[in-house]
Design an enzyme around this catalytic site. Sequence first.
Site, PDB file in Angstrom:
ATOM      1  N   HIS A 262       0.833  -1.215   0.000  1.00  0.00           N
ATOM      2  CA  HIS A 262       0.000   0.000   0.000  1.00  0.00           C
ATOM      3  C   HIS A 262       0.868   1.267   0.000  1.00  0.00           C
ATOM      4  CE1 HIS A 262      -3.682   2.341   1.132  1.00  0.00           C
ATOM      5  NE2 HIS A 262      -2.775   3.138   1.667  1.00  0.00           N
ATOM      6  N   GLU A 263       1.788   1.345   0.951  1.00  0.00           N
ATOM      7  CA  GLU A 263       2.615   2.557   1.035  1.00  0.00           C
ATOM      8  C   GLU A 263       3.520   2.691  -0.188  1.00  0.00           C
ATOM      9  OE1 GLU A 263       1.717   4.729   3.152  1.00  0.00           O
ATOM     10  OE2 GLU A 263       0.458   3.338   4.289  1.00  0.00           O
ATOM     11  N   HIS A 266       1.691   4.539  -2.792  1.00  0.00           N
ATOM     12  CA  HIS A 266       1.771   5.999  -2.604  1.00  0.00           C
ATOM     13  C   HIS A 266       3.133   6.513  -3.085  1.00  0.00           C
ATOM     14  CE1 HIS A 266      -1.910   6.741  -0.409  1.00  0.00           C
ATOM     15  NE2 HIS A 266      -1.630   5.875   0.537  1.00  0.00           N
ATOM     16  N   GLU A 292      -4.952   7.536  -2.875  1.00  0.00           N
ATOM     17  CA  GLU A 292      -5.479   6.246  -2.416  1.00  0.00           C
ATOM     18  C   GLU A 292      -5.757   5.329  -3.609  1.00  0.00           C
ATOM     19  OE1 GLU A 292      -5.882   4.764   0.685  1.00  0.00           O
ATOM     20  OE2 GLU A 292      -4.606   6.439   1.246  1.00  0.00           O
TER      21      GLU A 292
HETATM   22 ZN    ZN Z   1      -3.042   5.239   1.981  1.00  0.00          ZN
END
Ligand code: ZN
Length: 497
Positions: A262-263, A266, A292
């Site tokens: 997830h990170e 980003h 997101e």
């Molecule tokens: Zn996030």
Amino acid sequence: MDKTFGALKPHLDRIMALKAAMTLFEWDNETLAPPKAARLTSNVIGALSGEYFQAVDDEKVRELVKACQEDPGLSEAEKAQVRELSREQEKLACIPRDEYQAFARLTAESARIWQEAKEQDDFAQFAPTLEKVIDYQERFAAYRAKDGQKRYDVMLDDYEPGFTMELLDQFFAVIKQEVVPLLKAVVDSKVQIRDDFLAGDFSDAQQEKIGRFLAEYVGFDFSRGVMATSAHPFTTNLHNRDVRITTHYNDNLDSSLFSVIHETGHAVYELGIRDDLTQTLVGEGASMGMHEAQSRFFENIIGRNKSFWVPIYEKVQAAFPQTLTHIRLDQFVDAVNKVEPGLIRTEADELTYSLHVLIRYELEKELIEGQLKVSELAKAWADKYEAYLGIRPQSDREGVLQDIHWSQGSFGYFPSYALGSAFGAQLYAHMKKEMDVEGLLEEGRIDKIRAYLREHIHQYGKLKDSRKLLKDTTGEDFDPQYYVRYLREKFEELYHL
Ligand code: ZN
């Protein structure tokens, strides 16, 4: 460089430098700073933020901004920077300075009060503070509202420009109509998916090793970024040569592996921003939702896809031999996609996640538009969990007190989480028309997927807003049907519906 813009440039550079300094202190606070540093270091941050506001809200800078707005010779990137700065100035100018400072003092306190109320599982302790926070937020929104604009719309615009209540009502109506019955069908199916092996006593060293491997595999560049640990994983960036992610290690493999992916999603966004935009006011992700969209795309659509694991599953197995040696790839993939209605948003699976956000959207909209009182909030929260997820929180801690956002006055932030998932699904549907996504994943060519996103989304930073990025990439305006179709196909198959 345009001459008028050239006169503004040193001021912009100063603003960016102050912003970077504040970001670095925030990062340090969450990662390496010793526990006793907070009070004194907050003086430093306070001084820097004072400098920042002065640099933005300066008479000379205002004149230069105006001159730039009237100059037809600015490039697209220059115009965008002026637009961002003017937006920031407008925001500050509408709110009386003393009220703004009083609010800053209140939120410094309110997070602590929220934390204590949560520890003691007592919403009543936090309610009076929340009322004050809402009162400030409503007043600020009223100051900033343009011709008849609703207060909640003003707040939404801070996080996702162009997504008004009207549009979000339609979006969440689709979620409610489609996801609530789909979840019910999943629960009623009685299909049992084994996931016990995801919990265990995993060493930090093992988790770190595999976390770094996954980050790099997905596209994190360790020569332009670092990875640290923090209580709650997050990503921050100074410019496209310095992007930082954090992770956490725990006894749940699912959480440890997927928070890194997830990170990294980003981070890949920030690393992909064009060199001529980085270190400017438009050199960051377009919006919360588009950010997101990237992180949840890599975490869920790619990361929980069987094809993603085909080339690397053996390596993960080897890292956790006691646990995964006898678990087949398809068992592992089924386990990380298991649906289980729960009370905590941050632990939610891919299907129920949007319902957690739907609940917060409905509640904060009612709070801000005056249809719901803070005193009624805890019960309204529990009622909605029962209606949409079929479970009822038995405590405030697991209910209305679980998220920090409202204590900091962040109303309008939650919808971006669900919008991001929906943007990601729309991008995925379109990407599949242009390339064999699953085939590429199986060959270990995730770089092709990253390159596609970089070309269509990442490089632009804030030059385009999220709606424009979607439109230019997919040829269509935002359409929530892609998201519900994606969820339906995936979970109908998994649960044999
Ligand atoms: Zn996030």
